[in-house]
Scaffold this motif. Structure first.
Motif, mmCIF file in Angstrom:
data_model
loop_
_atom_site.group_PDB
_atom_site.id
_atom_site.type_symbol
_atom_site.label_atom_id
_atom_site.label_comp_id
_atom_site.label_asym_id
_atom_site.label_seq_id
_atom_site.Cartn_x
_atom_site.Cartn_y
_atom_site.Cartn_z
ATOM 1 N N ARG A 130 -7.696 9.937 -5.145
ATOM 2 C CA ARG A 130 -6.329 9.431 -5.257
ATOM 3 C C ARG A 130 -5.733 9.172 -3.881
ATOM 4 N NH1 ARG A 130 -3.031 9.628 -9.830
ATOM 5 N NH2 ARG A 130 -4.574 10.960 -10.845
ATOM 6 N N ARG A 131 -5.991 10.093 -2.946
ATOM 7 C CA ARG A 131 -5.440 9.930 -1.597
ATOM 8 C C ARG A 131 -6.117 8.777 -0.860
ATOM 9 N NH1 ARG A 131 -0.973 12.634 0.061
ATOM 10 N NH2 ARG A 131 -1.004 13.194 2.261
ATOM 11 N N ALA A 159 -7.286 6.125 -2.181
ATOM 12 C CA ALA A 159 -6.729 4.900 -2.760
ATOM 13 C C ALA A 159 -5.361 4.586 -2.175
ATOM 14 C CB ALA A 159 -6.636 5.038 -4.278
ATOM 15 N N GLN A 160 -4.569 5.613 -1.906
ATOM 16 C CA GLN A 160 -3.264 5.400 -1.295
ATOM 17 C C GLN A 160 -3.393 4.989 0.165
ATOM 18 O OE1 GLN A 160 -1.520 9.245 -1.959
ATOM 19 N NE2 GLN A 160 -0.903 8.794 -4.065
ATOM 20 N N ASN A 161 -4.296 5.654 0.882
ATOM 21 C CA ASN A 161 -4.452 5.364 2.309
ATOM 22 C C ASN A 161 -5.152 4.039 2.561
ATOM 23 O OD1 ASN A 161 -3.305 7.855 2.760
ATOM 24 N ND2 ASN A 161 -5.191 8.875 3.400
ATOM 25 N N CYS A 162 -5.999 3.604 1.630
ATOM 26 C CA CYS A 162 -6.809 2.384 1.804
ATOM 27 C C CYS A 162 -6.667 1.519 0.554
ATOM 28 C CB CYS A 162 -8.272 2.746 2.025
ATOM 29 S SG CYS A 162 -8.576 3.948 3.340
ATOM 30 N N PRO A 163 -5.499 0.930 0.323
ATOM 31 C CA PRO A 163 -5.269 0.226 -0.945
ATOM 32 C C PRO A 163 -6.148 -1.001 -1.156
ATOM 33 C CG PRO A 163 -3.463 -0.141 0.597
ATOM 34 C CD PRO A 163 -4.314 0.921 1.200
ATOM 35 N N HIS A 213 2.024 17.862 -5.286
ATOM 36 C CA HIS A 213 1.193 16.674 -5.537
ATOM 37 C C HIS A 213 0.800 16.600 -7.015
ATOM 38 C CE1 HIS A 213 -2.240 13.857 -5.002
ATOM 39 N NE2 HIS A 213 -2.880 14.678 -5.815
ATOM 40 N N THR A 273 4.764 11.665 -13.282
ATOM 41 C CA THR A 273 4.670 10.203 -13.188
ATOM 42 C C THR A 273 3.862 9.622 -14.338
ATOM 43 O OG1 THR A 273 4.857 10.261 -10.775
ATOM 44 C CG2 THR A 273 3.879 8.280 -11.751
ATOM 45 N N PRO A 312 -5.726 5.527 -9.458
ATOM 46 C CA PRO A 312 -5.312 4.176 -9.046
ATOM 47 C C PRO A 312 -6.365 3.121 -9.383
ATOM 48 C CG PRO A 312 -4.848 5.784 -7.317
ATOM 49 C CD PRO A 312 -5.670 6.499 -8.361
ATOM 50 N N ASP A 361 -7.298 12.391 4.211
ATOM 51 C CA ASP A 361 -6.479 12.047 5.373
ATOM 52 C C ASP A 361 -7.295 12.105 6.658
ATOM 53 O OD1 ASP A 361 -4.212 11.534 3.918
ATOM 54 O OD2 ASP A 361 -3.213 13.436 4.365
ATOM 55 N N HIS A 380 -5.513 9.522 9.114
ATOM 56 C CA HIS A 380 -4.079 9.713 8.917
ATOM 57 C C HIS A 380 -3.644 11.044 9.526
ATOM 58 C CE1 HIS A 380 -4.205 6.263 6.324
ATOM 59 N NE2 HIS A 380 -2.924 6.392 6.026
#
Length: 438
Positions: free
Chosen positions: A50-51, A53-57, A111, A118, A201, A391, A396
């Motif tokens: 999940r992370r 996917a957020q960091n590398c969309p 988290h 959500t 994601p 990260d 990150h």
């Protein structure tokens, strides 16, 4: 590299058995290429994917699991998201270490709670807190009273409960005293794991029932499964104790097995006889002799008792049958007003520990990172380990990475059979020395 030992689902997990059916994602088929592989769809792997996917969309992440989400160790635990360290020291260095752990654990809980809210994940997520309980006056004196002093030093809220007040909370007079702390979250862990897997994601592809049978680490990473191959330049290893099969952390991990049983639902008549309305969770002052228990939102009682050394990572049906009988006896001792209640489900889960309680976290090679070995606190430790591995892998800047590194690295273990003899002897000693907490 051939992978010689694979996870095995014996289809006994009670947490998933009480849920509606779920259709697993299709297994890997053919040859797939991606930007990342995350191996293992437990808490660490789900959080890492999940992370990433957020960091590398704009990148494609493959999440690969040997079984089905919710059926592995992440879905077999007792359903506690714990925010406090189990053992808090009183020195300044130890207290600062506790603060670091609490920052990590509470980040993980936040988290998970965001994902639950959500995506409307139905997993009985509830901030009910937990009771840390003693059976004997000795357990109260040696563990609970020092624990209170350390919570005061940490400026953490708590409530001391004993006597009739404790019996009213738990419905049993088996326990002498307890320290209640409000930060722990209770849930159905199989439902949470399923929900996290089903709401990943769009740039994450989950392949279930896809055990890796061969691994190559040349020019990137190539994993072979019975149905195909996946090739990527980068890997996050989140297969917990099975990471040893891939050549990582040799002679660093202890494999233990914990056993749990979940009762059938109490009838309305039994609920009145029991006399407790609110759900609760409790942990014992000694994990070897004591019992972890819960009263769930759907009026079931969980017992987790029995921790043993299990280097094979396998449990026989005969052993589980013996566990079920033992758990029923323990249930009857604690809840004599419920003599007709049976253990509806009994199952086992493999626990990965290191000798010094440190995780297997960090960069293992130029293109490989890891988040493994949660030391029996999988919900929170797995989650923050996966987030921070992602990260770190994507560059990150997260200040909590320093907190994670401060937890240390797994120490090397003695060779077998000396290890086996030492661990089993230590377990027998712990059971005998703490028999007052049974």
């Amino acid at each position: 590299m051939k992978i010689n030992r694979l996870p095995k689902d014996d289809k006994t997990n009670g947490w998933s058995a009480i849920l509606p059916g779920r259709t697993a994602r299709p297994p890997l088929a053919g040859d797939v290429t991606a930007d990342w592989i995350v191996l293992g769809a437990g808490y660490a792997g789900l959080a890492a994917a999940r992370r990433l996917a957020q960091n590398c969309p704009d990148q494609h992440i493959v999440l690969l699991d040997a079984g089905q989400a919710g059926e592995n160790a992440s879905g077999r635990n007792s359903g506690f998201a714990i925010d406090l360290p189990h053992n808090v020291g009183s020195s300044l260095d130890e207290l600062e270490g506790s603060h670091r752990f609490m920052r990590l654990a509470r980040m993980a809980i936040d988290h998970l709670e965001e994902a639950v809210k959500t995506h409307d994940i139905a997993c009985d997520w509830s901030r009910d807190g937990k009771y840390h309980t003693a059976v004997s006056p000795r357990g109260t004196r040696d563990v609970l009273e020092p624990f209170v002093k350390e919570l005061e030093a940490l400026n953490e809220p708590f409530t001391w409960i004993d006597g009739a007040d404790l019996k009213a909370k738990l419905g049993s007079d088996h326990f002498t005293a307890a320290v209640y702390t409000p930060g722990c979250v209770l849930m159905n862990p199989a439902a949470l794991t399923r929900g996290l897997a089903d709401t990943l994601p769009e740039n994450v592809t989950l392949f279930e029932n896809s055990p890796v049978t061969e691994a190559q680490f040349e020019n990137g990473v190539t994993f072979t499964t019975p149905g195909g191959t996946v090739r990527t330049p980068k890997l996050i290893m989140a297969a917990n104790g099975f990471s040893e099969q891939f050549g990582f952390f040799p002679r660093r991990f202890l494999h233990l097995v914990a056993h749990a049983s979940l009762s059938r639902r109490l009838t309305e008549t039994e609920q009145r006889a029991y006399g407790v309305a609110a759900p609760w969770g409790l942990t014992p002052v000694n994990a070897f002799a004591g019992i972890t228990m819960r009263y769930t939102n759907d009026n079931r009682i969980l017992i987790r008792q029995g921790l043993s050394y299990c280097p094979s990572q396998r449990v026989s049906a005969a052993e589980q049958a013996a566990v079920k009988r033992r758990h029923k006896k323990l249930f009857d001792q604690r809840f004599p007003m419920l003599p007709e209640v049976e253990m509806e489900h009994t199952w086992s889960g493999i626990v990965c520990l290191s000798r010094n309680g440190a995780p297997g976290f960090g960069q293992l090679a130029p293109n490989i990172w890891s988040a493994v070995c949660q030391n029996a606190v999988g919900v929170t430790k797995g989650t923050f380990g996966g987030i921070l591995a992602a990260d770190m892998a994507t560059g990150h800047d997260n200040p909590l990475i320093a907190d994670m590194k401060s937890l240390g690295e797994p120490e090397q273990l003695p060779p077998r059979p000396f290890l086996d003899l030492g661990v089993r002897t230590r377990f027998q000693w712990e059971l005998w020395a703490n028999r007052h907490e049974a």
